[in-house]
Design a protein around this motif. Structure first.
Motif, PDB file in Angstrom:
ATOM      1  N   MET A  55      53.833  23.264  89.611  1.00  0.00           N
ATOM      2  CA  MET A  55      52.281  24.724  89.329  1.00  0.00           C
ATOM      3  C   MET A  55      51.707  24.842  90.266  1.00  0.00           C
ATOM      4  SD  MET A  55      53.115  23.869  85.020  1.00  0.00           S
ATOM      5  CE  MET A  55      51.573  23.582  85.124  1.00  0.00           C
ATOM      6  N   ALA A  56      50.594  23.579  90.718  1.00  0.00           N
ATOM      7  CA  ALA A  56      49.980  24.293  91.708  1.00  0.00           C
ATOM      8  C   ALA A  56      50.373  25.252  92.915  1.00  0.00           C
ATOM      9  CB  ALA A  56      48.954  23.268  92.029  1.00  0.00           C
ATOM     10  N   ALA A  57      51.743  24.624  93.486  1.00  0.00           N
ATOM     11  CA  ALA A  57      51.647  25.842  94.776  1.00  0.00           C
ATOM     12  C   ALA A  57      51.975  27.256  94.239  1.00  0.00           C
ATOM     13  CB  ALA A  57      53.468  24.547  95.075  1.00  0.00           C
ATOM     14  N   GLY A  58      53.014  27.243  92.671  1.00  0.00           N
ATOM     15  CA  GLY A  58      53.342  28.954  92.686  1.00  0.00           C
ATOM     16  C   GLY A  58      51.927  29.619  92.113  1.00  0.00           C
ATOM     17  N   ALA A  59      50.856  28.530  91.629  1.00  0.00           N
ATOM     18  CA  ALA A  59      49.852  29.356  91.107  1.00  0.00           C
ATOM     19  C   ALA A  59      48.732  29.814  92.572  1.00  0.00           C
ATOM     20  CB  ALA A  59      49.046  28.466  90.269  1.00  0.00           C
ATOM     21  N   ALA A  60      48.615  28.641  93.925  1.00  0.00           N
ATOM     22  CA  ALA A  60      48.153  29.105  94.945  1.00  0.00           C
ATOM     23  C   ALA A  60      48.643  30.037  95.581  1.00  0.00           C
ATOM     24  CB  ALA A  60      48.534  27.792  96.115  1.00  0.00           C
ATOM     25  N   THR A  61      50.467  30.239  95.656  1.00  0.00           N
ATOM     26  CA  THR A  61      50.371  31.675  96.538  1.00  0.00           C
ATOM     27  C   THR A  61      50.378  32.900  95.875  1.00  0.00           C
ATOM     28  OG1 THR A  61      52.618  29.620  97.350  1.00  0.00           O
ATOM     29  CG2 THR A  61      53.126  31.786  97.035  1.00  0.00           C
ATOM     30  N   ALA A  62      50.604  32.800  94.324  1.00  0.00           N
ATOM     31  CA  ALA A  62      49.642  33.723  93.439  1.00  0.00           C
ATOM     32  C   ALA A  62      48.807  34.864  93.179  1.00  0.00           C
ATOM     33  CB  ALA A  62      50.652  33.880  92.169  1.00  0.00           C
ATOM     34  N   VAL A  63      47.629  33.132  93.968  1.00  0.00           N
ATOM     35  CA  VAL A  63      46.667  33.809  94.361  1.00  0.00           C
ATOM     36  C   VAL A  63      46.583  34.535  95.774  1.00  0.00           C
ATOM     37  CG1 VAL A  63      44.083  33.295  94.642  1.00  0.00           C
ATOM     38  CG2 VAL A  63      45.461  32.182  92.365  1.00  0.00           C
ATOM     39  N   LEU A  64      46.991  33.936  96.998  1.00  0.00           N
ATOM     40  CA  LEU A  64      47.104  34.633  97.671  1.00  0.00           C
ATOM     41  C   LEU A  64      47.883  36.226  98.004  1.00  0.00           C
ATOM     42  CD1 LEU A  64      47.808  31.085  99.888  1.00  0.00           C
ATOM     43  CD2 LEU A  64      45.349  32.484  99.377  1.00  0.00           C
ATOM     44  N   GLN A  65      48.183  35.995  97.573  1.00  0.00           N
ATOM     45  CA  GLN A  65      49.896  37.239  97.495  1.00  0.00           C
ATOM     46  C   GLN A  65      49.046  38.298  96.138  1.00  0.00           C
ATOM     47  OE1 GLN A  65      53.319  36.498  95.659  1.00  0.00           O
ATOM     48  NE2 GLN A  65      54.149  35.972  97.220  1.00  0.00           N
ATOM     49  N   SER A  66      48.447  37.956  95.361  1.00  0.00           N
ATOM     50  CA  SER A  66      47.591  38.859  95.027  1.00  0.00           C
ATOM     51  C   SER A  66      46.248  39.253  95.483  1.00  0.00           C
ATOM     52  CB  SER A  66      46.424  38.766  93.704  1.00  0.00           C
ATOM     53  OG  SER A  66      47.670  38.457  92.812  1.00  0.00           O
ATOM     54  N   VAL A  67      45.775  38.292  96.512  1.00  0.00           N
ATOM     55  CA  VAL A  67      43.997  38.752  97.648  1.00  0.00           C
ATOM     56  C   VAL A  67      44.902  39.751  98.374  1.00  0.00           C
ATOM     57  CG1 VAL A  67      42.921  38.010  99.183  1.00  0.00           C
ATOM     58  CG2 VAL A  67      42.970  37.099  96.661  1.00  0.00           C
ATOM     59  N   LEU A  68      45.935  39.391  98.761  1.00  0.00           N
ATOM     60  CA  LEU A  68      46.678  40.558  99.921  1.00  0.00           C
ATOM     61  C   LEU A  68      46.955  41.625  99.432  1.00  0.00           C
ATOM     62  CD1 LEU A  68      49.031  37.914 102.147  1.00  0.00           C
ATOM     63  CD2 LEU A  68      46.478  38.860 103.139  1.00  0.00           C
ATOM     64  N   LEU A 127      49.035  38.586  87.282  1.00  0.00           N
ATOM     65  CA  LEU A 127      48.910  40.004  86.822  1.00  0.00           C
ATOM     66  C   LEU A 127      47.380  40.048  86.499  1.00  0.00           C
ATOM     67  CD1 LEU A 127      49.963  42.459  86.296  1.00  0.00           C
ATOM     68  CD2 LEU A 127      50.646  41.320  84.236  1.00  0.00           C
ATOM     69  N   ALA A 128      47.146  38.998  85.994  1.00  0.00           N
ATOM     70  CA  ALA A 128      45.254  39.283  85.719  1.00  0.00           C
ATOM     71  C   ALA A 128      44.554  39.404  86.823  1.00  0.00           C
ATOM     72  CB  ALA A 128      45.037  38.343  85.497  1.00  0.00           C
ATOM     73  N   MET A 129      44.907  37.873  88.151  1.00  0.00           N
ATOM     74  CA  MET A 129      44.078  38.393  89.274  1.00  0.00           C
ATOM     75  C   MET A 129      44.400  39.418  90.097  1.00  0.00           C
ATOM     76  SD  MET A 129      42.513  35.660  89.068  1.00  0.00           S
ATOM     77  CE  MET A 129      42.098  35.795  90.288  1.00  0.00           C
ATOM     78  N   SER A 130      45.631  40.164  89.527  1.00  0.00           N
ATOM     79  CA  SER A 130      45.254  41.277  90.787  1.00  0.00           C
ATOM     80  C   SER A 130      44.894  42.680  90.127  1.00  0.00           C
ATOM     81  CB  SER A 130      47.688  42.003  91.058  1.00  0.00           C
ATOM     82  OG  SER A 130      47.719  41.103  91.642  1.00  0.00           O
ATOM     83  N   ILE A 131      44.928  42.494  89.150  1.00  0.00           N
ATOM     84  CA  ILE A 131      44.297  43.394  88.219  1.00  0.00           C
ATOM     85  C   ILE A 131      42.774  43.288  88.430  1.00  0.00           C
ATOM     86  CG2 ILE A 131      43.614  44.369  85.462  1.00  0.00           C
ATOM     87  CD1 ILE A 131      46.652  44.112  84.921  1.00  0.00           C
ATOM     88  N   ASP A 132      42.668  41.987  88.144  1.00  0.00           N
ATOM     89  CA  ASP A 132      41.204  41.935  88.507  1.00  0.00           C
ATOM     90  C   ASP A 132      40.220  41.986  89.489  1.00  0.00           C
ATOM     91  OD1 ASP A 132      38.510  40.515  87.005  1.00  0.00           O
ATOM     92  OD2 ASP A 132      38.681  39.030  88.082  1.00  0.00           O
TER      93      ASP A 132
END
Length: 100
Positions: free
Chosen positions: A67-80, A3-8
């Protein structure tokens, strides 16, 4: 974190879009410039974070790797989402407002 990455990322894009609109450019031109300039920043930032989280996958602890796999996926989805859904919604709202 997602959520923070998407907002940012959306805030980066919307701030640049607003600056271009204040300079008198059209909605389409403003969005193109925002995506060309801030889009690059968003992609580089997201790729860097995803790479950092992906590098944690080599650690022997399963808790950290999951946790790393989930975080990496979340960041990539935020970018998309920031580079696709945000501009689409922005165009929809701006064009819809122009017809009112």
């Amino acid at each position: 974190m997602a959520l923070a990455m998407s907002i940012d990322y959306s805030l980066f894009l919307l701030t640049r879009f607003n600056e271009e609109r204040l300079d008198g450019r059209s909605i389409t031109q403003s969005l193109e410039i925002a995506l060309a300039t801030q889009g690059h920043t968003i992609v580089v930032s997201g790729a860097t974070l995803a790479l950092c989280f992906t590098s944690m996958l080599v650690l022997p602890t399963s808790t950290i790797t999951s946790m790393a796999a989930g975080a990496a996926t979340a960041v990539l989805q935020s970018v998309l989402v920031s580079l696709s859904l945000t501009p689409a919604l922005l165009l929809t709202m701006q064009i819809g407002r122009a017809h009112v």
